[in-house]
Design a protein around this motif. Sequence first.
Motif, short mmCIF file in Angstrom:
data_model
loop_
_atom_site.label_atom_id
_atom_site.label_comp_id
_atom_site.label_asym_id
_atom_site.label_seq_id
_atom_site.Cartn_x
_atom_site.Cartn_y
_atom_site.Cartn_z
N ALA A 83 -19.21 11.25 -11.79
CA ALA A 83 -18.98 12.57 -11.19
C ALA A 83 -18.53 12.43 -9.74
CB ALA A 83 -20.25 13.42 -11.28
N LEU A 84 -19.14 11.47 -9.06
CA LEU A 84 -18.83 11.22 -7.65
C LEU A 84 -17.37 10.77 -7.50
CD1 LEU A 84 -20.44 11.17 -4.96
CD2 LEU A 84 -21.01 8.79 -5.45
N VAL A 85 -16.96 9.85 -8.37
CA VAL A 85 -15.60 9.32 -8.32
C VAL A 85 -14.59 10.42 -8.67
CG1 VAL A 85 -13.99 7.71 -9.46
CG2 VAL A 85 -16.30 6.94 -8.83
N LYS A 86 -14.88 11.17 -9.73
CA LYS A 86 -13.96 12.22 -10.16
C LYS A 86 -13.77 13.25 -9.03
CE LYS A 86 -13.30 15.55 -13.94
NZ LYS A 86 -13.67 16.84 -13.37
N ALA A 87 -14.88 13.66 -8.43
CA ALA A 87 -14.79 14.68 -7.37
C ALA A 87 -14.07 14.12 -6.14
CB ALA A 87 -16.19 15.16 -7.00
#
Length: 393
Positions: A56-60
């Motif tokens: 989620a961190l990478v995608k955001a």
Amino acid sequence: MNIKVNTNFDNISESYLFSEINKRVSKYKNEHPNANIVRLGIGDVTLPLSKVVVDALVKASMEMGVKETFRGYPPEYGYDFIKEAIVKYYDRAGIKLDLDSVFLSDGAKSDLGNIVDILGDNEIYIPNPVYPVYLDSNIMSGRHINYLYGSIDNNFLPMPKDEYKTGIYYLCSPNNPTGATYNYDELTKWVEFAKRTGSLIIYDSAYEAFIKNDNYPHSIYEIDGSKECAIEICSFSKQAGFTGLRCGWTIIPLELKSDNHYLNKMWKRRQATKFNGVSYPVQRAAEAALSEAGIKECDINIQYYMENARLLSELFDKKGIYYTGGKSSPYIWFKCPNNMKSWEFFDYLLDKANIVGTPGAGFGTNGENYFRITSFATHENTKEAIKRLEELL
Ligand code: PLP
């Protein structure tokens, strides 16, 4: 310069606990370069973030690099998506929260320290021993402090007393450093007391995810009437390993009203003035941590730490040494052998077993003669420490 400063700072004791520990350990290592030191003083998580959270961190973060999905300042109180995830998290325990009662933060410490901004000059009641932030932030603002003494007599779970006045009561459950946790009955007594005296409870539930026993509430809002007398401050730090990412939340129920003022409205104003929100990728990571998959994955780490806590508790049970914690908490708090002082035992443990822990006296006067060890080390190191403690204690 010729300005006035906040001289309340003169009344705060030097925060020397961890620097003094480091100093003593460095000295010992210099004198004993071959010592195989095991650290059970760690108050920080040690396992990495779960995959759901990292994804989620990478995608955001990637979204932030694309024109169409880039986002600037986040809302001061948190995006609706994370506030909704928090409301849903409480809903799992049957607690209904208004979306507007949820405030996202960059961690529990900030809000625990800043909440004094919206409170007037009240009597302050703080557990002793406890996490030092409540005490220091109230001293900084010149408040009068009373202590809720924890001891072997109340199993480090102080309860209300008739002589206590209307005021602000800080409760921390599961407690740092003692690991002691209020059950439903005990917390109900606190809520009844707060309502009877018109007091406010500031409830720090940073370690709620370590509770795996139905006898203990995860949130103060599981107790009837608490929305009229309690603020809850919580954290992703220990639950999801966010100590380095920084995210937490605070619940200020819309009902909370005193002196003709709604506390929720005041905190909104305070945050809009002094806080500019949590970064978008971190909010997405926090949302992922509260998803079904996220809760499951984060729980694997918690189970890992709790297995260490179980093994350590087993040792103290076997030895018949008085301790609290270890069951719903990563902390084990025990009485030093032979009535040793906390720092005396620190040196003894370092010298005789090459184990580093945290002297209880560093968490308040009633921590004297006690000692905290934590379950954040690896299984291997925890087992090695247990072997050494088995011989020493
Ligand atoms: N509350 C307690 C009882 C803690 O022990 C800690 C951290 O150790 C915190 C709050 C701070 O949490 P955060 O990392 O969210 O600021």
